[in-house]
Design an enzyme around this catalytic site. Structure first.
Site, PDB file in Angstrom:
ATOM      1  N   GLY A  88       0.776  -1.251   0.000  1.00 53.34           N
ATOM      2  CA  GLY A  88       0.000   0.000   0.000  1.00 53.34           C
ATOM      3  C   GLY A  88       0.801   1.292   0.000  1.00 53.34           C
ATOM      4  N   ASP A  98      -5.203   1.612  10.681  1.00 50.23           N
ATOM      5  CA  ASP A  98      -6.601   1.400  11.056  1.00 50.23           C
ATOM      6  C   ASP A  98      -6.638   0.924  12.518  1.00 50.23           C
ATOM      7  OD1 ASP A  98      -9.322   0.877  11.016  1.00 50.23           O
ATOM      8  OD2 ASP A  98      -9.197  -0.855   9.700  1.00 50.23           O
TER       9      ASP A  98
HETATM   10  P1  IMP Z   1      -4.404  -2.251  10.752  1.00 51.57           P
HETATM   11  O1  IMP Z   1      -3.522  -3.372  11.196  1.00 51.57           O
HETATM   12  O2  IMP Z   1      -5.855  -2.519  11.088  1.00 51.57           O
HETATM   13  O3  IMP Z   1      -3.957  -0.901  11.277  1.00 51.57           O
HETATM   14  O4  IMP Z   1      -4.399  -2.224   9.177  1.00 51.57           O
HETATM   15  C1  IMP Z   1      -3.341  -1.737   8.446  1.00 51.57           C
HETATM   16  C2  IMP Z   1      -3.388  -2.178   7.007  1.00 51.57           C
HETATM   17  O5  IMP Z   1      -4.706  -2.557   6.595  1.00 51.57           O
HETATM   18  C3  IMP Z   1      -3.008  -1.032   6.082  1.00 51.57           C
HETATM   19  O6  IMP Z   1      -1.632  -0.984   5.872  1.00 51.57           O
HETATM   20  C4  IMP Z   1      -3.788  -1.366   4.840  1.00 51.57           C
HETATM   21  O7  IMP Z   1      -3.064  -2.264   4.032  1.00 51.57           O
HETATM   22  C5  IMP Z   1      -5.036  -2.053   5.339  1.00 51.57           C
HETATM   23  N1  IMP Z   1      -6.173  -1.108   5.457  1.00 51.57           N
HETATM   24  C6  IMP Z   1      -6.740  -0.625   6.577  1.00 51.57           C
HETATM   25  N2  IMP Z   1      -7.745   0.235   6.308  1.00 51.57           N
HETATM   26  C7  IMP Z   1      -7.800   0.303   4.951  1.00 51.57           C
HETATM   27  C8  IMP Z   1      -8.613   1.055   4.032  1.00 51.57           C
HETATM   28  O8  IMP Z   1      -9.499   1.860   4.385  1.00 51.57           O
HETATM   29  N3  IMP Z   1      -8.346   0.861   2.704  1.00 51.57           N
HETATM   30  C9  IMP Z   1      -7.380   0.013   2.245  1.00 51.57           C
HETATM   31  N4  IMP Z   1      -6.587  -0.684   3.074  1.00 51.57           N
HETATM   32  C10 IMP Z   1      -6.792  -0.558   4.413  1.00 51.57           C
END
Ligand code: IMP
Length: 157
Positions: A26, A85
């Site tokens: 990403g 997130d």
């Molecule tokens: P976390 O571990 O929940 O903080 O998620 C982190 C990863 O989830 C990011 O690096 C993204 O690859 C993916 N992610 C989280 N939210 C989104 C979104 O709204 N769109 C696309 N990818 C997301």
């Protein structure tokens, strides 16, 4: 926003041994834009984790699928994320990076998405803060679609 962040990072890390580590896939567009706005010497590496699959919420279990290759000992690491997130991915990566003995580890994310945060990990630099929603474009995907879009879109499911 990316230009301003680049200026700030250049000033904060002046005289330090800066290493930017992009979280694949990403962060690839954001990292490419950001490094061109930083005016001090730096090194670049990448790390890759898996957790999301094709869904829109974190599975909570994170695993490393590509390790860092540079020697990080004594260096100032700036982890570059597309979006934070729940924060679970970051927590995992920070723990992994600390084992390599960096002087500091800080976080820089294009988007800081706050509503579902489950950890207290501080986001040191963020271009945009949003509360909720699933965003795509500018490197962010949904099941590998939409990464190439030049702007950020809110995906309606
Ligand atoms: P976390 O571990 O929940 O903080 O998620 C982190 C990863 O989830 C990011 O690096 C993204 O690859 C993916 N992610 C989280 N939210 C989104 C979104 O709204 N769109 C696309 N990818 C997301």
């Amino acid at each position: 926003m990316v230009k301003a962040m680049g200026r700030q990072i250049s000033s904060d890390y002046n005289g330090r041994q800066l290493v930017l580590i992009g979280v694949l896939k990403g962060a690839f567009i954001f990292l490419s834009d950001l490094v061109r706005q930083i005016t001090i010497p730096l090194e670049i590496d990448f790390i890759r984790t898996a957790s999301y699959g094709s869904g829109t919420s974190s599975s909570g279990s994170v695993r490393l699928t590509k390790k860092v290759e540079l020697d990080l000992s004594g260096k100032d690491v700036l982890l570059v994320e597309d979006i934070v997130d729940t924060g679970l991915t970051l927590d995992y990566i920070i723990e992994y990076l600390r084992k390599s003995g960096p002087a500091t580890v800080k976080i820089c994310s294009f988007i800081d998405k706050r509503e579902r945060r489950q950890t207290s990990v501080p986001i040191d630099y963020a271009c945009h803060v949003v509360e909720e929603g699933f965003l795509v474009g500018y490197g962010l995907d949904h099941a590998e679609d939409y990464r190439h879009l030049p702007e950020i879109y809110h995906l309606k499911l």
